[in-house]
Scaffold this motif. Structure first.
Motif, PDB file in Angstrom:
ATOM      1  N   GLN A 518       0.830  -1.207   0.000  1.00  0.00           N
ATOM      2  CA  GLN A 518       0.000   0.000   0.000  1.00  0.00           C
ATOM      3  C   GLN A 518       0.862   1.254   0.000  1.00  0.00           C
ATOM      4  O   GLN A 518       0.570   2.223  -0.706  1.00  0.00           O
ATOM      5  CB  GLN A 518      -0.937  -0.011   1.203  1.00  0.00           C
ATOM      6  N   ASN A 519       1.963   1.243   0.762  1.00  0.00           N
ATOM      7  CA  ASN A 519       2.896   2.379   0.740  1.00  0.00           C
ATOM      8  C   ASN A 519       3.442   2.573  -0.671  1.00  0.00           C
ATOM      9  O   ASN A 519       3.595   3.712  -1.146  1.00  0.00           O
ATOM     10  CB  ASN A 519       4.053   2.140   1.709  1.00  0.00           C
ATOM     11  N   ALA A 520       3.747   1.440  -1.356  1.00  0.00           N
ATOM     12  CA  ALA A 520       4.291   1.538  -2.710  1.00  0.00           C
ATOM     13  C   ALA A 520       3.242   2.130  -3.665  1.00  0.00           C
ATOM     14  O   ALA A 520       3.564   2.978  -4.517  1.00  0.00           O
ATOM     15  CB  ALA A 520       4.735   0.148  -3.174  1.00  0.00           C
ATOM     16  N   ARG A 549       9.274  -3.253  -4.547  1.00  0.00           N
ATOM     17  CA  ARG A 549       9.909  -2.146  -5.279  1.00  0.00           C
ATOM     18  C   ARG A 549       8.823  -1.265  -5.913  1.00  0.00           C
ATOM     19  O   ARG A 549       7.750  -1.757  -6.262  1.00  0.00           O
ATOM     20  CB  ARG A 549      10.768  -2.692  -6.417  1.00  0.00           C
ATOM     21  N   ASP A 550       9.174  -0.060  -6.055  1.00  0.00           N
ATOM     22  CA  ASP A 550       8.212   0.803  -6.768  1.00  0.00           C
ATOM     23  C   ASP A 550       8.970   1.814  -7.602  1.00  0.00           C
ATOM     24  O   ASP A 550      10.194   1.884  -7.527  1.00  0.00           O
ATOM     25  CB  ASP A 550       7.276   1.496  -5.766  1.00  0.00           C
ATOM     26  N   THR A 551       8.208   2.556  -8.427  1.00  0.00           N
ATOM     27  CA  THR A 551       8.829   3.574  -9.287  1.00  0.00           C
ATOM     28  C   THR A 551       8.471   4.967  -8.781  1.00  0.00           C
ATOM     29  O   THR A 551       8.354   5.932  -9.550  1.00  0.00           O
ATOM     30  CB  THR A 551       8.348   3.399 -10.737  1.00  0.00           C
ATOM     31  N   PHE A 567       5.017   7.491  13.973  1.00  0.00           N
ATOM     32  CA  PHE A 567       4.353   8.784  13.678  1.00  0.00           C
ATOM     33  C   PHE A 567       5.080   9.637  12.661  1.00  0.00           C
ATOM     34  O   PHE A 567       4.764  10.798  12.485  1.00  0.00           O
ATOM     35  CB  PHE A 567       4.125   9.611  14.966  1.00  0.00           C
ATOM     36  N   PHE A 568       6.134   9.029  12.034  1.00  0.00           N
ATOM     37  CA  PHE A 568       6.728   9.796  10.929  1.00  0.00           C
ATOM     38  C   PHE A 568       5.918   9.498   9.684  1.00  0.00           C
ATOM     39  O   PHE A 568       5.759   8.351   9.286  1.00  0.00           O
ATOM     40  CB  PHE A 568       8.187   9.385  10.706  1.00  0.00           C
ATOM     41  N   THR A 569       5.425  10.555   9.074  1.00  0.00           N
ATOM     42  CA  THR A 569       4.631  10.407   7.851  1.00  0.00           C
ATOM     43  C   THR A 569       4.784  11.669   7.008  1.00  0.00           C
ATOM     44  O   THR A 569       5.014  12.755   7.533  1.00  0.00           O
ATOM     45  CB  THR A 569       3.158  10.145   8.162  1.00  0.00           C
ATOM     46  N   THR A 570       4.735  11.439   5.730  1.00  0.00           N
ATOM     47  CA  THR A 570       4.746  12.599   4.830  1.00  0.00           C
ATOM     48  C   THR A 570       3.381  12.762   4.168  1.00  0.00           C
ATOM     49  O   THR A 570       3.223  13.570   3.252  1.00  0.00           O
ATOM     50  CB  THR A 570       5.817  12.399   3.747  1.00  0.00           C
ATOM     51  N   LYS A 571       2.438  11.935   4.633  1.00  0.00           N
ATOM     52  CA  LYS A 571       1.116  11.954   4.009  1.00  0.00           C
ATOM     53  C   LYS A 571       0.176  12.793   4.870  1.00  0.00           C
ATOM     54  O   LYS A 571       0.265  12.748   6.108  1.00  0.00           O
ATOM     55  CB  LYS A 571       0.580  10.527   3.882  1.00  0.00           C
ATOM     56  N   SER A 572      -0.710  13.453   4.184  1.00  0.00           N
ATOM     57  CA  SER A 572      -1.628  14.335   4.908  1.00  0.00           C
ATOM     58  C   SER A 572      -2.551  13.527   5.807  1.00  0.00           C
ATOM     59  O   SER A 572      -2.871  13.926   6.931  1.00  0.00           O
ATOM     60  CB  SER A 572      -2.448  15.167   3.910  1.00  0.00           C
ATOM     61  N   GLY A 574      -1.810  10.348   6.765  1.00  0.00           N
ATOM     62  CA  GLY A 574      -1.048   9.212   7.321  1.00  0.00           C
ATOM     63  C   GLY A 574      -0.893   9.327   8.821  1.00  0.00           C
ATOM     64  O   GLY A 574      -0.987  10.402   9.395  1.00  0.00           O
ATOM     65  N   LEU A 575      -0.680   8.145   9.445  1.00  0.00           N
ATOM     66  CA  LEU A 575      -0.431   8.122  10.888  1.00  0.00           C
ATOM     67  C   LEU A 575       1.063   7.928  11.202  1.00  0.00           C
ATOM     68  O   LEU A 575       1.514   8.148  12.314  1.00  0.00           O
ATOM     69  CB  LEU A 575      -1.194   6.965  11.545  1.00  0.00           C
ATOM     70  N   GLY A 576       1.786   7.451  10.245  1.00  0.00           N
ATOM     71  CA  GLY A 576       3.222   7.207  10.462  1.00  0.00           C
ATOM     72  C   GLY A 576       3.497   6.044  11.403  1.00  0.00           C
ATOM     73  O   GLY A 576       4.538   5.986  12.053  1.00  0.00           O
ATOM     74  N   LEU A 577       2.551   5.077  11.479  1.00  0.00           N
ATOM     75  CA  LEU A 577       2.765   3.919  12.365  1.00  0.00           C
ATOM     76  C   LEU A 577       3.035   2.623  11.593  1.00  0.00           C
ATOM     77  O   LEU A 577       3.539   1.631  12.153  1.00  0.00           O
ATOM     78  CB  LEU A 577       1.531   3.706  13.248  1.00  0.00           C
TER      79      LEU A 577
HETATM   80  P1  ADP Z   1       1.880   6.474   6.676  1.00  0.00           P
HETATM   81  O1  ADP Z   1       1.739   5.619   5.508  1.00  0.00           O
HETATM   82  O2  ADP Z   1       0.698   6.541   7.516  1.00  0.00           O
HETATM   83  O3  ADP Z   1       2.544   7.740   6.404  1.00  0.00           O
HETATM   84  P2  ADP Z   1       4.049   4.741   7.228  1.00  0.00           P
HETATM   85  O4  ADP Z   1       4.754   4.478   8.465  1.00  0.00           O
HETATM   86  O5  ADP Z   1       3.505   3.630   6.494  1.00  0.00           O
HETATM   87  O6  ADP Z   1       2.914   5.796   7.610  1.00  0.00           O
HETATM   88  O7  ADP Z   1       4.959   5.562   6.297  1.00  0.00           O
HETATM   89  C1  ADP Z   1       5.767   6.528   6.798  1.00  0.00           C
HETATM   90  C2  ADP Z   1       6.287   7.391   5.709  1.00  0.00           C
HETATM   91  O8  ADP Z   1       7.247   6.747   4.928  1.00  0.00           O
HETATM   92  C3  ADP Z   1       5.366   7.746   4.679  1.00  0.00           C
HETATM   93  O9  ADP Z   1       4.601   8.906   5.105  1.00  0.00           O
HETATM   94  C4  ADP Z   1       6.228   8.056   3.515  1.00  0.00           C
HETATM   95  O10 ADP Z   1       6.691   9.431   3.591  1.00  0.00           O
HETATM   96  C5  ADP Z   1       7.277   7.187   3.624  1.00  0.00           C
HETATM   97  N1  ADP Z   1       7.101   6.113   2.689  1.00  0.00           N
HETATM   98  C6  ADP Z   1       6.611   4.893   3.013  1.00  0.00           C
HETATM   99  N2  ADP Z   1       6.625   4.120   1.910  1.00  0.00           N
HETATM  100  C7  ADP Z   1       7.195   4.796   0.940  1.00  0.00           C
HETATM  101  C8  ADP Z   1       7.461   4.516  -0.452  1.00  0.00           C
HETATM  102  N3  ADP Z   1       7.211   3.343  -0.992  1.00  0.00           N
HETATM  103  N4  ADP Z   1       8.014   5.543  -1.195  1.00  0.00           N
HETATM  104  C9  ADP Z   1       8.294   6.726  -0.641  1.00  0.00           C
HETATM  105  N5  ADP Z   1       8.052   7.021   0.642  1.00  0.00           N
HETATM  106  C10 ADP Z   1       7.495   6.075   1.413  1.00  0.00           C
END
Ligand code: ADP
Length: 638
Positions: A518-520, A549-551, A567-572, A574-577
């Motif tokens: 899902q992150n990918a 892997r992703d692009t 709790f580190f997240t770059t998504k608006s 996201g929970l970062g867990l």
């Molecule tokens: P969330 O998905 O809720 O942000 P995660 O712990 O799953 O929390 O992810 C943490 C952060 O890692 C993401 O916010 C993202 O910035 C980065 N990240 C995770 N997967 C990827 C990926 N495949 N490519 C780039 N950044 C990623």
């Protein structure tokens, strides 16, 4: 350890060897001397036995010869006594011519028979005719009436006596015969000069002694009229009175018996050193005399003895040499065996020592392994404690964040509820219903948050069992395929061998894979040529890597250092867990989860797991697990 010096070669070994050699030499010398002495004795005995045999034979011959000589003369008086002329001359007043004639005849007979003197004695003891008539010291007219041989003949018809001549002073045997019926006596005197000369020539000592032990005839003139036994004074007086041996002193014969022997004597030779001789004697038949021979042991016995000495010494010496060589070889053998034994002992000691060292090392190694195991367990325990502590520490931060997160939907719910109440009052049911739907969505969100919190706070029980990796991946893909298809993102899957099993907790590993996928998908959203790959690779022996892997935009070094922080997240939204929980799960399964930068663009998340032995039941179990908790994805990331 083996000592540097040979244990057999002790420092005193040389001195001991020298002592032993001296002893052996001494013993050999003693043995040689004893053997030589013994052999000498034996040889001497044998030689003596030979000599005795020879001497006995010679003695017989000597007796025979002497007896023949005496017998030759013994018949002469008998023959002469029967002669009428001789009887006439012994009669009363014989004529001068008759006497002269008889004297001539007697001289002829004496000459012919080798007699010393032949003479005729009247019954009154006066010599009336003699072979030495007219010669100086003639017996004519002499009175021999005192002579025992005269008396014996007058009395018994015949007589004999060995005596010194009163006129001649020469010793001889007087043989007498009565003429007729006591008409006179014919006497023949035999001297043994010839016999003695023959004895001297033979080299042996020979003598004749009478029954009293007085030597009458001897090869050595010094022995004549010596005595073999002591003559008492009365007998001596009688001898002197009868003028038997004149005034001869009759000394002891110089014969000294040798102690320990029966027939060996030392013979004194005046000033010369005494010599040893074999003394044998035998009676002369017809007389009371005994003939004795003295055979010198001389060179024969000596030579035999020396020969025996030399032979025995040589043989014994050789035997000693042989024995010494044998003993030396035996000693060398014993020394070699002792050396080999010492080396074997040293080797065994060394092996024992080395075994002990190895045993010690082994024990230490086991202790060290045990210690390491304990340290490893401790480290794992501490790691778990630390992770738990980290989780709990994060919990406070999380709780604050959760309060913030929950407050917002709660405020929104409150607002939606208020609005719904107003809308219901105003009869705007449809709008009110929308609000209640919104309320429901918000409560769902809150429910998701609390679930996450629960899952984060729960301490993982390290469940590790063989699970089929293919089943895990298939279940995870099922959950994300619809989303990928809707977004037009291709999923490229390389599932690896179907029988591949890993150690871990199947449902929770599914959560991890779903989270990574899902992150990918999130990362490639809106990117040109979006693509997500899932591949399985066997890396080190016993390890399996699952890579997603992703692009997408990829991960800078700074991001890689933070993405696993809670709790580190770059998504608006996201929970970062997600990644923090995923790493915890993978580590609980004995694996590791890391983010790698892909030099070709995009990100790589690699999950490293322990490979499990193949198990028949595991695929089914893995598949069964798919329908359970795996169906609950990590909603926080979606
Ligand atoms: P969330 O998905 O809720 O942000 P995660 O712990 O799953 O929390 O992810 C943490 C952060 O890692 C993401 O916010 C993202 O910035 C980065 N990240 C995770 N997967 C990827 C990926 N495949 N490519 C780039 N950044 C990623």
């Amino acid at each position: 350890m083996i000592p540097a010096s040979d244990p057999v070669e002790a420092p005193g070994a040389d001195a001991q060897g020298a002592n032993r050699r001296s002893l052996v030499l001494l013993a050999s010398l003693v043995a040689i001397l004893l053997a030589a002495w013994g052999a000498g004795r034996v040889a001497e005995r044998w030689a003596l036995a030979d000599l005795r045999r020879t001497a006995q034979a010679a003695l017989g011959l000597q007796v025979g010869a002497l007896r023949a000589e005496m017998q030759k003369q013994a018949s002469l008086p008998l023959a002469l006594a029967a002669d009428p002329e001789i009887a006439a001359v012994a009669g009363a007043s014989p004529s001068g011519p008759l006497v002269a004639s008889v004297n001539r005849r007697l001289a002829q007979v004496a000459e012919a028979t080798g007699s010393a003197v032949i003479y005729v004695i009247r019954p009154d003891g006066i010599t009336v005719a003699a072979s030495n008539a007219g010669a100086k010291g003639s017996f004519l007219g002499r009175d021999y009436g005192f002579r025992p041989y005269f008396r014996q003949a007058m009395g018994a018809g015949a007589g004999s006596q060995f005596a010194l001549g009163t006129v001649s002073g020469r010793a001889g045997l007087y043989l007498s015969r009565r003429i007729g019926n006591a008409d006179g006596v014919v006497v023949v005197k035999i001297e043994f000069d010839g016999v003695e000369a023959a004895w001297r020539k033979s080299g042996d000592g020979v003598f004749v002694a009478d029954s009293r032990g007085i030597v009458l005839v001897a090869s050595d003139p010094d022995w004549r009229l010596t005595t073999l036994r002591r003559i008492d004074e009365a007998e001596r007086r009688r001898i002197r009175e009868t003028l038997e041996f004149g005034d001869a002193p009759l000394p002891d014969m110089p014969l000294f018996p040798m102690a320990g022997t029966t027939d060996l004597v030392r013979v004194g030779q005046g000033a010369q050193p005494a010599r040893v001789a074999l003394l044998l004697d035998a009676p002369i038949p017809g007389t009371e005399w005994r003939l004795s021979t003295l055979t010198p042991l001389g060179r024969t016995v000596e030579r035999e003895r020396i020969q025996a000495w030399i032979i025995a010494a040589l043989v014994t010496g050789l035997a000693c040499l042989g024995l010494t060589a044998l003993a030396g070889r035996g000693r060398r053998n014993r020394e070699r065996l002792a050396r080999a034994s010492a080396q074997r002992d040293a080797l065994e000691a060394r092996v024992r020592e080395r075994t002990l060292e190895l045993t010690d090392a082994n024990r230490l190694l086991r202790l060290e392994i045990e210690e390491r195991r304990r340290a490893e367990a401790e480290r794992e325990r501490l790691g778990r404690e630390l992770a738990q502590a980290g989780r709990l520490a994060a919990l406070g931060q999380f709780a604050a964040s959760m309060a913030h997160e929950i407050n917002q939907p709660l405020a929104a719910i409150r607002s939606y509820a208020d609005n719904a109440a107003i809308l219901v009052q105003r009869g705007r049911g449809a709008e009110a219903a929308e609000n209640t739907i919104a309320i429901g969505r918000l409560t769902d969100r809150i429910g998701g948050l609390t679930r996450q919190l629960k899952g984060f706070a729960r301490r993982a029980s390290p469940k590790r069992e063989p699970v089929a990796l293919a089943g895990i991946l298939r279940n995870a893909l099922e959950l994300v395929e619809a989303r990928a298809a809707a977004a037009g993102i291709p999923l490229v899957v390389e599932p690896g061998p179907p029988e591949l099993h890993v150690l871990g907790d199947g449902p929770r590993l599914e959560q991890v894979v779903v989270n990574l996928l899902q992150n990918a998908l999130d990362a490639v959203g809106g990117r040109p040529e979006p693509r997500v790959g899932l591949c399985v690779r066997e890396t080190d022996p016993g390890r399996v890597a699952v890579e997603v892997r992703d692009t997408g935009p990829g991960l800078s070094e700074g991001l890689r250092a933070q993405v696993f922080d809670a709790f580190f997240t770059t998504k608006s939204d996201g929970l970062g867990l997600g990644l923090a929980i995923a790493r915890g799960i993978v580590e609980d399964c004995g694996g590791s989860l890391n983010a790698l930068d892909n030099p070709g663009g995009g990100a790589i998340f690699r999950m490293d797991l322990a490979k499990a032995p193949i198990c028949e039941q595991d695929p089914a179990r893995g598949a069964a697990a798919v329908g359970g908790p795996a169906r609950a994805p990590l909603e926080a990331t979606t």
